[in-house]
Design a protein around this motif. Structure first.
Motif, PDB file in Angstrom:
ATOM      1  N   LYS A   3       0.825  -1.211   0.000  1.00 48.58           N
ATOM      2  CA  LYS A   3       0.000   0.000   0.000  1.00 48.58           C
ATOM      3  C   LYS A   3       0.861   1.264   0.000  1.00 48.58           C
ATOM      4  CE  LYS A   3      -3.654   2.266   2.614  1.00 48.58           C
ATOM      5  NZ  LYS A   3      -4.511   2.180   3.800  1.00 48.58           N
ATOM      6  N   ASN A   4       1.914   1.283   0.813  1.00 43.99           N
ATOM      7  CA  ASN A   4       2.757   2.477   0.865  1.00 43.99           C
ATOM      8  C   ASN A   4       3.509   2.684  -0.457  1.00 43.99           C
ATOM      9  OD1 ASN A   4       4.523   0.293   1.316  1.00 43.99           O
ATOM     10  ND2 ASN A   4       5.866   1.514   2.617  1.00 43.99           N
ATOM     11  N   GLU A   5       3.894   1.611  -1.139  1.00 41.13           N
ATOM     12  CA  GLU A   5       4.555   1.740  -2.449  1.00 41.13           C
ATOM     13  C   GLU A   5       3.569   2.266  -3.489  1.00 41.13           C
ATOM     14  OE1 GLU A   5       7.831  -1.845  -2.408  1.00 41.13           O
ATOM     15  OE2 GLU A   5       5.712  -2.400  -2.618  1.00 41.13           O
ATOM     16  N   PHE A   6       2.339   1.758  -3.426  1.00 40.66           N
ATOM     17  CA  PHE A   6       1.297   2.226  -4.348  1.00 40.66           C
ATOM     18  C   PHE A   6       1.072   3.717  -4.152  1.00 40.66           C
ATOM     19  CE2 PHE A   6      -2.934   3.268  -5.704  1.00 40.66           C
ATOM     20  CZ  PHE A   6      -3.131   2.517  -6.853  1.00 40.66           C
ATOM     21  N   LYS A   7       0.927   4.143  -2.900  1.00 40.20           N
ATOM     22  CA  LYS A   7       0.672   5.557  -2.599  1.00 40.20           C
ATOM     23  C   LYS A   7       1.840   6.435  -3.053  1.00 40.20           C
ATOM     24  CE  LYS A   7      -3.114   5.516   0.216  1.00 40.20           C
ATOM     25  NZ  LYS A   7      -4.268   6.350   0.044  1.00 40.20           N
ATOM     26  N   THR A   8       3.066   5.956  -2.862  1.00 35.69           N
ATOM     27  CA  THR A   8       4.246   6.708  -3.275  1.00 35.69           C
ATOM     28  C   THR A   8       4.299   6.841  -4.793  1.00 35.69           C
ATOM     29  OG1 THR A   8       5.452   5.911  -1.339  1.00 35.69           O
ATOM     30  CG2 THR A   8       6.759   6.809  -3.126  1.00 35.69           C
ATOM     31  N   LEU A   9       3.968   5.785  -5.494  1.00 36.29           N
ATOM     32  CA  LEU A   9       3.950   5.806  -6.956  1.00 36.29           C
ATOM     33  C   LEU A   9       2.791   6.643  -7.483  1.00 36.29           C
ATOM     34  CD1 LEU A   9       5.205   4.764  -9.582  1.00 36.29           C
ATOM     35  CD2 LEU A   9       3.848   2.678  -9.315  1.00 36.29           C
ATOM     36  N   TYR A  10       1.714   6.676  -6.713  1.00 42.00           N
ATOM     37  CA  TYR A  10       0.513   7.390  -7.148  1.00 42.00           C
ATOM     38  C   TYR A  10       0.758   8.889  -7.364  1.00 42.00           C
ATOM     39  CZ  TYR A  10      -3.864   9.886  -6.932  1.00 42.00           C
ATOM     40  OH  TYR A  10      -4.876  10.743  -7.200  1.00 42.00           O
ATOM     41  N   ASN A  11       1.483   9.539  -6.478  1.00 41.05           N
ATOM     42  CA  ASN A  11       1.661  10.995  -6.593  1.00 41.05           C
ATOM     43  C   ASN A  11       2.281  11.419  -7.919  1.00 41.05           C
ATOM     44  OD1 ASN A  11       0.434  11.615  -4.128  1.00 41.05           O
ATOM     45  ND2 ASN A  11       2.316  11.166  -3.031  1.00 41.05           N
ATOM     46  N   PRO A  12       3.416  10.856  -8.335  1.00 35.65           N
ATOM     47  CA  PRO A  12       3.945  11.254  -9.650  1.00 35.65           C
ATOM     48  C   PRO A  12       3.058  10.802 -10.810  1.00 35.65           C
ATOM     49  CG  PRO A  12       5.441   9.708  -8.563  1.00 35.65           C
ATOM     50  CD  PRO A  12       4.352  10.015  -7.604  1.00 35.65           C
ATOM     51  N   PHE A  13       2.404   9.638 -10.662  1.00 32.14           N
ATOM     52  CA  PHE A  13       1.486   9.173 -11.701  1.00 32.14           C
ATOM     53  C   PHE A  13       0.353  10.186 -11.869  1.00 32.14           C
ATOM     54  CE2 PHE A  13      -2.300   6.878 -13.113  1.00 32.14           C
ATOM     55  CZ  PHE A  13      -1.826   6.181 -14.207  1.00 32.14           C
ATOM     56  N   HIS A  14      -0.200  10.630 -10.756  1.00 32.03           N
ATOM     57  CA  HIS A  14      -1.293  11.601 -10.777  1.00 32.03           C
ATOM     58  C   HIS A  14      -0.861  12.906 -11.456  1.00 32.03           C
ATOM     59  CE1 HIS A  14      -4.884  13.727  -9.463  1.00 32.03           C
ATOM     60  NE2 HIS A  14      -4.098  14.676  -8.973  1.00 32.03           N
ATOM     61  N   GLU A  15       0.346  13.373 -11.131  1.00 29.92           N
ATOM     62  CA  GLU A  15       0.852  14.609 -11.737  1.00 29.92           C
ATOM     63  C   GLU A  15       0.981  14.482 -13.254  1.00 29.92           C
ATOM     64  OE1 GLU A  15       4.511  15.702  -9.828  1.00 29.92           O
ATOM     65  OE2 GLU A  15       3.554  15.795  -7.853  1.00 29.92           O
ATOM     66  N   VAL A  16       1.543  13.371 -13.717  1.00 33.94           N
ATOM     67  CA  VAL A  16       1.705  13.169 -15.161  1.00 33.94           C
ATOM     68  C   VAL A  16       0.331  13.022 -15.821  1.00 33.94           C
ATOM     69  CG1 VAL A  16       2.680  11.675 -16.950  1.00 33.94           C
ATOM     70  CG2 VAL A  16       4.006  12.173 -14.905  1.00 33.94           C
ATOM     71  N   TRP A  17      -0.575  12.319 -15.160  1.00 33.84           N
ATOM     72  CA  TRP A  17      -1.950  12.140 -15.664  1.00 33.84           C
ATOM     73  C   TRP A  17      -2.615  13.511 -15.837  1.00 33.84           C
ATOM     74  CZ3 TRP A  17      -4.997   7.786 -16.780  1.00 33.84           C
ATOM     75  CH2 TRP A  17      -6.384   7.993 -16.871  1.00 33.84           C
ATOM     76  N   GLN A  18      -2.550  14.336 -14.796  1.00 30.53           N
ATOM     77  CA  GLN A  18      -3.164  15.665 -14.846  1.00 30.53           C
ATOM     78  C   GLN A  18      -2.527  16.517 -15.943  1.00 30.53           C
ATOM     79  OE1 GLN A  18      -5.956  14.923 -13.066  1.00 30.53           O
ATOM     80  NE2 GLN A  18      -5.866  17.004 -12.317  1.00 30.53           N
ATOM     81  N   SER A  19      -1.222  16.454 -16.046  1.00 29.79           N
ATOM     82  CA  SER A  19      -0.510  17.220 -17.062  1.00 29.79           C
ATOM     83  C   SER A  19      -0.938  16.790 -18.470  1.00 29.79           C
ATOM     84  CB  SER A  19       0.993  17.031 -16.880  1.00 29.79           C
ATOM     85  OG  SER A  19       1.694  17.659 -17.914  1.00 29.79           O
ATOM     86  N   TYR A  20      -1.023  15.475 -18.674  1.00 27.73           N
ATOM     87  CA  TYR A  20      -1.421  14.955 -19.984  1.00 27.73           C
ATOM     88  C   TYR A  20      -2.819  15.452 -20.345  1.00 27.73           C
ATOM     89  CZ  TYR A  20      -2.802  11.886 -23.770  1.00 27.73           C
ATOM     90  OH  TYR A  20      -3.261  11.422 -24.976  1.00 27.73           O
ATOM     91  N   PHE A  21      -3.775  15.250 -19.440  1.00 28.87           N
ATOM     92  CA  PHE A  21      -5.161  15.597 -19.758  1.00 28.87           C
ATOM     93  C   PHE A  21      -5.428  17.090 -19.751  1.00 28.87           C
ATOM     94  CE2 PHE A  21      -5.950  11.064 -19.070  1.00 28.87           C
ATOM     95  CZ  PHE A  21      -6.695  10.804 -20.210  1.00 28.87           C
ATOM     96  N   SER A  22      -4.521  17.884 -19.215  1.00 28.31           N
ATOM     97  CA  SER A  22      -4.700  19.329 -19.330  1.00 28.31           C
ATOM     98  C   SER A  22      -4.311  19.810 -20.719  1.00 28.31           C
ATOM     99  CB  SER A  22      -3.891  20.064 -18.263  1.00 28.31           C
ATOM    100  OG  SER A  22      -2.517  19.964 -18.527  1.00 28.31           O
ATOM    101  N   GLU A  23      -3.467  19.034 -21.396  1.00 25.81           N
ATOM    102  CA  GLU A  23      -3.006  19.420 -22.731  1.00 25.81           C
ATOM    103  C   GLU A  23      -3.639  18.626 -23.871  1.00 25.81           C
ATOM    104  OE1 GLU A  23       1.253  19.715 -23.115  1.00 25.81           O
ATOM    105  OE2 GLU A  23       1.440  20.069 -20.953  1.00 25.81           O
ATOM    106  N   TYR A  24      -4.023  17.372 -23.594  1.00 30.36           N
ATOM    107  CA  TYR A  24      -4.513  16.482 -24.649  1.00 30.36           C
ATOM    108  C   TYR A  24      -5.819  15.802 -24.248  1.00 30.36           C
ATOM    109  CZ  TYR A  24       0.340  16.934 -26.102  1.00 30.36           C
ATOM    110  OH  TYR A  24       1.560  17.440 -26.461  1.00 30.36           O
ATOM    111  N   THR A  25      -6.543  15.364 -25.273  1.00 32.16           N
ATOM    112  CA  THR A  25      -7.731  14.554 -25.035  1.00 32.16           C
ATOM    113  C   THR A  25      -7.293  13.096 -24.902  1.00 32.16           C
ATOM    114  OG1 THR A  25      -8.097  14.110 -27.382  1.00 32.16           O
ATOM    115  CG2 THR A  25      -9.134  16.109 -26.470  1.00 32.16           C
TER     116      THR A  25
END
Length: 149
Positions: free
Chosen positions: A27-49
């Motif tokens: 769970k702690n590894e998932f949560k740690t990986l989640y933060n950068p994943f979320h940032e890249v996800w948000q960045s992608y969808f702010s620029e692209y469909t």
């Protein structure tokens, strides 16, 4: 074929044993990986469909009809697939989409995951990074490999 019970992250976060079995991460590894994943996800969808077309207007919030209203589910989705043993048809049934859409989302989420790891190379152990890289490379080079399941 034996199907595995797949839940959304909200339901799985209290069941670390099942989370680890499905994703290979604690769970702690998932949560740690989640933060950068979320940032890249948000960045992608702010620029692209979803289809990769440039956005004409800035997306302010997650759409109500989005398959992944929570990006934790998007990360869970790709990690379950990369862990192996779960066919795309089961992911489709578990996440409420058809198989062609699963394939498209897997392609996108794998790229986002790779970018998140590239930006944050110490986010998870090198051994687990290597496993993820190998799983992604194997599936990107041989998208029909799943037919063996």
């Amino acid at each position: 074929m034996v199907w595995v019970m797949i839940q959304r992250f909200e339901d799985l976060q209290a069941d670390e044993k099942n989370l680890r079995r499905l994703t290979g991460l604690r769970k702690n590894e998932f949560k740690t990986l989640y933060n950068p994943f979320h940032e890249v996800w948000q960045s992608y969808f702010s620029e692209y469909t979803f289809d990769g077309s440039p956005r004409l207007r800035r997306q302010i919030s997650t759409r109500k009809n989005s398959l992944f209203s929570d990006t934790q589910d998007a990360l869970l989705f790709v990690l379950i697939y990369l862990r192996g043993g779960v066919p795309q048809e089961q992911l489709a049934a578990s996440f409420g989409m058809d198989q062609p859409k699963v394939s498209k989302y897997l392609s996108l989420t794998q790229r986002i995951l790779l970018k998140a790891i590239e930006k944050n190379p110490s986010i998870i152990s090198r051994r687990k990074q290597k496993k993820l890289w190998e799983a992604i490379a194997a599936r990107m080079n041989n998208p029909v490999a799943e037919a063996a399941y």
